[in-house]
Design a protein around this motif. Structure first.
Motif, mmCIF file in Angstrom:
data_model
loop_
_atom_site.group_PDB
_atom_site.id
_atom_site.type_symbol
_atom_site.label_atom_id
_atom_site.label_comp_id
_atom_site.label_asym_id
_atom_site.label_seq_id
_atom_site.Cartn_x
_atom_site.Cartn_y
_atom_site.Cartn_z
ATOM 1 N N PHE A 27 0.897 -1.255 0.096
ATOM 2 C CA PHE A 27 -0.041 0.100 0.038
ATOM 3 C C PHE A 27 0.774 1.105 0.002
ATOM 4 C CE2 PHE A 27 -2.345 3.050 2.660
ATOM 5 C CZ PHE A 27 -3.283 3.498 1.844
ATOM 6 N N ALA A 28 1.791 1.200 0.812
ATOM 7 C CA ALA A 28 2.616 2.436 0.842
ATOM 8 C C ALA A 28 3.575 2.574 -0.287
ATOM 9 C CB ALA A 28 3.685 2.333 2.140
ATOM 10 N N THR A 29 3.852 1.605 -1.143
ATOM 11 C CA THR A 29 4.648 1.605 -2.301
ATOM 12 C C THR A 29 3.871 2.118 -3.278
ATOM 13 O OG1 THR A 29 6.106 -0.580 -1.771
ATOM 14 C CG2 THR A 29 6.058 0.211 -4.086
ATOM 15 N N PHE A 30 2.525 1.625 -3.401
ATOM 16 C CA PHE A 30 1.620 2.196 -4.469
ATOM 17 C C PHE A 30 1.272 3.710 -4.328
ATOM 18 C CE2 PHE A 30 -3.046 2.869 -5.372
ATOM 19 C CZ PHE A 30 -2.940 2.783 -6.634
ATOM 20 N N THR A 31 0.875 3.908 -3.001
ATOM 21 C CA THR A 31 0.271 5.201 -2.527
ATOM 22 C C THR A 31 1.755 6.157 -2.997
ATOM 23 O OG1 THR A 31 -0.685 4.408 -0.932
ATOM 24 C CG2 THR A 31 -0.765 6.628 -0.964
ATOM 25 N N THR A 32 2.749 5.880 -2.425
ATOM 26 C CA THR A 32 4.178 6.738 -2.692
ATOM 27 C C THR A 32 4.476 7.045 -4.143
ATOM 28 O OG1 THR A 32 5.217 6.176 -0.579
ATOM 29 C CG2 THR A 32 6.505 7.119 -2.309
ATOM 30 N N ILE B 88 -10.717 0.095 -11.174
ATOM 31 C CA ILE B 88 -10.444 1.623 -11.562
ATOM 32 C C ILE B 88 -10.369 2.650 -10.336
ATOM 33 C CG2 ILE B 88 -10.951 3.779 -12.923
ATOM 34 C CD1 ILE B 88 -12.366 1.526 -14.782
ATOM 35 N N GLY B 89 -11.353 1.916 -9.378
ATOM 36 C CA GLY B 89 -11.526 2.862 -8.076
ATOM 37 C C GLY B 89 -10.131 2.576 -7.166
ATOM 38 N N LEU C 130 0.229 0.255 -11.999
ATOM 39 C CA LEU C 130 0.129 1.506 -11.751
ATOM 40 C C LEU C 130 1.340 1.983 -10.804
ATOM 41 C CD1 LEU C 130 -3.573 1.306 -10.577
ATOM 42 C CD2 LEU C 130 -2.853 2.444 -12.543
ATOM 43 N N THR C 131 1.723 1.135 -10.160
ATOM 44 C CA THR C 131 2.819 1.566 -9.316
ATOM 45 C C THR C 131 4.149 1.926 -10.437
ATOM 46 O OG1 THR C 131 2.261 0.167 -7.628
ATOM 47 C CG2 THR C 131 4.487 0.733 -7.249
ATOM 48 N N VAL C 132 4.354 0.773 -11.128
ATOM 49 C CA VAL C 132 5.686 0.880 -11.999
ATOM 50 C C VAL C 132 5.420 2.019 -12.945
ATOM 51 C CG1 VAL C 132 7.048 -0.368 -13.780
ATOM 52 C CG2 VAL C 132 6.427 -1.506 -11.723
ATOM 53 N N ALA D 298 6.862 7.325 -15.038
ATOM 54 C CA ALA D 298 6.319 8.656 -15.370
ATOM 55 C C ALA D 298 7.148 9.712 -14.641
ATOM 56 C CB ALA D 298 4.890 8.770 -14.878
ATOM 57 N N THR D 299 7.165 9.299 -13.375
ATOM 58 C CA THR D 299 7.999 10.508 -12.414
ATOM 59 C C THR D 299 9.658 10.515 -13.017
ATOM 60 O OG1 THR D 299 6.761 9.808 -10.758
ATOM 61 C CG2 THR D 299 8.938 11.008 -10.138
#
Lengths: 302, 303
Positions: free
Chosen positions: B196-201, B251-252, B287-289, B294-295
């Motif tokens: 969760f922290a990886t994804f949200t970060t 998607i949510g 989504l995470t990768v 993108a960053t």
């Protein structure tokens, strides 16, 4: 821990070429920067900023190589003893200068146990010791310039690159900043590259210059050589200038009027006598007569 | 007694002293940037307002864990067996899965405030130019900022669970028995918190890269979360099949991170979803990768 040998020259560009699309910012530029204060001169678009960005590792050269103290500029280790003061604002307004410099020293590899003392020392040297705990946002333009300079010095670099350090300063602030830059080089033993388009700053401060124009090195020499006396004599009179020029013409002495003074080329012993006689005959009152020094601005004209 | 002569001193300016000590490598730079990021995120060393916002959002998550534990302890005191809810007892206390659902939304809001705080001012004030001319790389800078946010979000996600787990340990009569029966919850909530922290970060930093204004970045993050969360509901008006609806629910972002992914860790996924478990995992990884890529691409272009 990084052991860093200090080879010479401090900066070396070898056939440095940089293309931004179809625009050529640098065109096979080769030059070296040694110890002392070096002015990196040139009009807008000459390639000064691009060269600095390459030496700082912020952008890669299209071809050629850039060496910082013998190391490839793309290697982060090359920046261990390199400082940079940008022209634009780059300071966090809500931090104190002391905290900001301490943080920057640590990012540069100075252990936390020493970074706070180094930050305080550096701020003392740039004249901000008393103000060091105030938020930077409340500083004047001159003080901000000093913080920018201090952050470039805080990790005790061998060489600092200063991009238009006097930009936005009033005449007094400008003089103070140039004095400080001279002090950094002379007393602290830190070499300086001064990128500017202000000739007076270079003439007042620098030992050497690298002149760039259209991405090429137009001139690279020490300032004394470039501003040495020429074979021209300048004569300035307070009155009867036209009569004086007429007398010079009568004696077949070639001369040109440059603003308020008359320049006379190839002056030797007999010509000095003829100039004296012309002054006497025209009854012109002499204000100034002396050898003409070339100004750096002339380099742009040639 | 001190005389005037004794009081008189001279201050000597010893001039510029060259630094002869050790110079540490990029490890120190990472450590410095991570600590600075954590401090900035929590407003440490800054004004009251800078501290107020993160704590305003973070406090309820920890309080939720405490409240859950307090309720359990209260009912234990009243004689209910809070451990056994299978036998149809009147008390059915929520577990770590339910706690996750409650706190995840708050942590997403926390990330929406803190993520921009870590990266936007550096670009807005152009301090990033000073970082990148130090003996570090862009990867070091971004990595350290990323780690700072990750640590904050990981702490925000695990602390309520730890509070709840430890609270129950002290609240129930048989602490040892409780620990033996529920030890598996620890790797579960730690594993979920890591993901969760990886994804949200990743998402928070990526969106914060779009603008150098903190509040705009925060509003964009919250806006994207909200729109992505209501989108499946809007599409459901057209009566798609259950399998399509399950896909659309991915998607949510709020639902994905607070319900679907936790159910994988707490072993309840197959009870609630028909969709192949590999699909939400692959989507989360994508989504995470994608956000990290993108960053990186954005910052490369900004140099």
């Amino acid at each position: 821990m990084t052991a860093f040998a200090q080879p010479s020259p401090l900066l070396e560009a070898r056939d440095l070429t940089k293309l931004y699309g179809n625009v050529q910012a640098l065109d096979s530029a080769s030059f070296t920067v040694g110890e002392g204060i070096t002015g990196l001169l040139g009009p807008n678009g000459a390639g000064k900023s691009t060269a600095i960005r390459i030496f700082l590792g912020l952008t890669d050269a299209t071809s050629g190589s850039a060496l910082v103290m013998g190391a490839d500029a793309r290697n982060p280790e090359a920046r261990v003893r390199l400082g940079y003061m940008p022209e634009h604002d780059c300071l966090p307004p809500n931090q104190s200068a002391a905290n900001f410099l301490t943080h920057m020293a640590e990012v540069s590899g100075i252990p936390p146990s020493r970074s706070r003392a180094l930050a305080a020392d550096t701020l003392r040297h740039v004249g901000l010791f008393e103000e060091r705990y105030r938020p930077i946002g409340g500083y004047s333009t001159g003080m901000k310039q000093r913080v920018k300079l201090a952050q470039a010095l805080v990790h005790d670099p061998v060489l600092i690159l200063l991009d238009e350090p006097t930009a936005g300063l009033d005449p007094t602030g400008r003089t103070d900043m140039l004095n400080l830059i001279r002090r950094i080089a002379r007393e602290f033993g830190i070499s300086v590259v001064l990128s500017t388009h202000l000739m007076q700053d270079v003439e007042r401060t620098c030992d050497n210059i690298v002149l760039l124009d259209l991405g090429r090195v137009k001139e690279s020499a020490d300032v004394k050589t470039l501003t040495q006396e020429t074979e021209f004599i300048f004569v300035e009179v307070a009155n009867n200038r036209d009569q004086f020029m007429a007398e010079l013409a009568t004696r077949n002495i070639q001369h040109d009027l440059e603003s308020s003074a008359i320049s006379i080329p190839d002056v030797d012993g007999p010509k000095f006598d003829a100039i004296r006689d012309s002054l006497v005959a025209s009854e012109a009152r002499l204000v100034r007569m002396g050898p003409r020094q070339r100004a750096l601005i002339d380099l742009f004209r040639t | 007694m001190t005389t005037d002569q004794q009081r008189t001193g001279t201050v000597f300016d010893i001039g510029y002293q060259s630094y002869e000590g050790t110079r540490e490598g990029r490890g120190l730079a990472w450590k410095t940037l991570v600590i600075d990021g954590v401090k900035n995120g929590m407003g440490i060393g800054r004004g009251g307002w800078a501290k107020f916002l993160p704590w305003l959002v973070l406090s309820p998550t920890i309080l939720t864990g405490l409240v859950f534990a307090a309720i359990a302890a209260f009912f234990e005191q009243l004689g209910f067996d809070v451990e056994d809810t299978e036998g149809g007892l009147p008390l059915d206390l929520p577990g770590h899965l339910e706690l996750t659902a409650v706190i995840s939304f708050m942590i997403l809001i926390f990330a929406a405030f803190i993520g921009p705080e870590l990266v936007c001012p550096d670009r807005r004030n152009r301090v990033i130019h000073l970082y990148l001319v130090r003996p570090i790389t862009l990867f070091d800078y971004l990595g350290a900022r990323w780690c700072a946010l990750f640590l904050l979000l990981f702490a925000a996600s695990t602390l309520p669970h730890i509070t709840y787990w430890v609270g129950l340990l002290f609240g129930v009569g048989d602490a040892l028995g409780h620990a033996q029966d529920n030890w598996l919850d620890i790797p579960r909530f730690i594993g979920y918190s890591l993901v969760f922290a990886t994804f949200t970060t990743a998402v928070s930093i990526a969106i914060s890269s779009i603008t150098d204004r903190r509040m705009i970045a925060t509003l964009i993050i919250i806006g994207i979360m909200m729109i992505a969360s209501i989108a499946p509901g809007i599409i459901s008006i057209f009566n798609p099949s259950d399998s399509v609806m399950e896909l659309l629910n991915l998607i949510g972002l709020i639902d994905l991170s607070s319900t679907i992914v936790p159910s994988i860790f707490f072993d309840t996924y197959s009870e609630n979803y028909d969709l192949n478990i590999a699909i939400p995992i692959a989507w989360m990884v994508f989504l995470t990768v994608g956000s990290i890529a993108a960053t990186w691409r954005f910052y490369q272009g900004q140099r």
